[in-house]
Structure formats: C-alpha cells, structure tokens
Design a protein around this motif. Structure first.
Motif, short mmCIF file in Angstrom:
data_model
loop_
_atom_site.label_atom_id
_atom_site.label_comp_id
_atom_site.label_asym_id
_atom_site.label_seq_id
_atom_site.Cartn_x
_atom_site.Cartn_y
_atom_site.Cartn_z
N MET A 1 -3.00 -5.64 -4.90
CA MET A 1 -4.62 -5.63 -4.30
C MET A 1 -5.76 -5.38 -6.61
N ALA A 2 -4.32 -4.71 -6.90
CA ALA A 2 -4.82 -4.10 -8.91
C ALA A 2 -4.67 -5.70 -8.76
N PHE A 3 -3.75 -6.28 -9.08
CA PHE A 3 -4.01 -7.45 -9.73
C PHE A 3 -3.90 -8.93 -9.49
N ALA A 4 -4.50 -9.11 -7.96
CA ALA A 4 -5.54 -9.95 -7.29
C ALA A 4 -7.04 -9.79 -7.94
N ILE A 5 -7.25 -8.17 -8.27
CA ILE A 5 -8.34 -8.64 -8.43
C ILE A 5 -8.69 -8.40 -10.55
N ALA A 6 -7.80 -8.07 -10.76
CA ALA A 6 -7.25 -8.29 -12.33
C ALA A 6 -7.70 -10.00 -12.36
N SER A 7 -6.49 -10.16 -12.11
CA SER A 7 -5.86 -11.90 -12.19
C SER A 7 -7.58 -12.11 -12.05
#
Length: 166
Positions: A1-7
């Motif tokens: 989830m954090a990777f999706a938001i950051a990307s």
C-alpha cells in the motif's frame, strides 16, 4: 500500500514538473497536452489572416478547430463547423455576415470534397503550424472562402448534416 501511494505521488510530481517547469518535449507526438497547448498560435495566425483578407467569419469541417477558434476568440468572430450539423440541433446559429469567410482545416483534410461539391471558391492565403516546445504536431491550411455560404440547418441526409469519421 505504501509503495502504491509513494509511486502515485512520484508520478504526479514528475508530470507536474514536466509540464510546468520543463522546456523539452520528450513525448513528441504522444503528448496529449502538447497537442492542445499550441492552438493559441494557430488561432492568432488564422485571425491575422482573416483580418488581412477582410473575412468576417470562420468555417471549418474539424470539430477540434471549431472548438479552439471559439475558445481562443471568445466569440468575437462568428465560427461555424459546417459539417456534422446534427450536433448543433437546438443551438443558436452563428450569424455569418459578409461575402468572405476564412476556412481553417488540417493540411491532411480528407473532407475537403464537401466544399468542392458545394461550389465554394477556396484560395489558400496561408498556413499555421500547431507547435509546442519546438515540435510540430500539425499544419493548418487557411483558405479564403467566397461564392458560397453554408446552410446551417440542412435537411437530414444532406452531406453537411452528417459526416463519416476521419
């Protein structure tokens, strides 16, 4: 989830920087914003030619050009898209006063036969490049139109009432 938001945030920031702070056109012909951003120059050139030849109105067979002329000129000059008239049922028709108009069309215009068959006299008076950040997307031909005025309420089945997609 954090990777999706950051990307997602990184993509939005990169796109914003590209369009707001950048000066290059890396996407060339695939740039959706660039294809629309250069129309102010095309409209300015078309309007200058209109004044030069004494035309009182614009006509086009291209919905995109119709929209951009209306948007940039803020209805100071009448503009009519003379084909696909079914699109404008119930709209106020522009008043095309005067015997001379300026026809604006993409250089690779495949619908020109409509005007040729209607008896319009066209004389090329210039061209305008649709450019953004040094890349040319399209060339628009500017032609003086005389000897014919469009019928803005043609009957159903008339070639100007409907058209085939490009």
């Amino acid at each position: 989830m954090a990777f999706a938001i950051a990307s997602g945030v990184a993509t939005v920031v990169a796109v914003e920087l590209y369009y707001l702070a950048g000066s290059a056109n890396y996407l060339k012909n695939d740039d959706p914003i660039g294809k629309e951003a250069g129309f102010a120059g095309v409209v300015a050139e078309a309007d200058a030619r209109r004044v030069e030849i004494g035309a009182a109105w614009f006509v086009t067979l291209d919905y995109r050009m119709y929209s951009m002329l209306r948007w940039h000129l803020k209805d100071k000059v009448p503009v009519a898209q003379i084909n696909e008239r079914a699109r404008y049922i119930g709209f106020r028709e522009p008043v095309l006063d005067g015997p001379v108009g300026l026809y604006v069309a993409p250089q690779n215009n495949r619908q020109r036969a409509l005007l040729d068959n209607a008896g319009a006299a066209l004389e090329t008076v210039g061209e305008a490049d649709l450019m953004w950040r040094g890349f040319r997307y399209d060339v628009y031909t500017l032609q003086k139109l005389t000897g014919w005025k469009p019928v803005l309420s043609p009957a159903a089945g008339d070639p100007f009432y409907v058209t085939k997609p490009n």
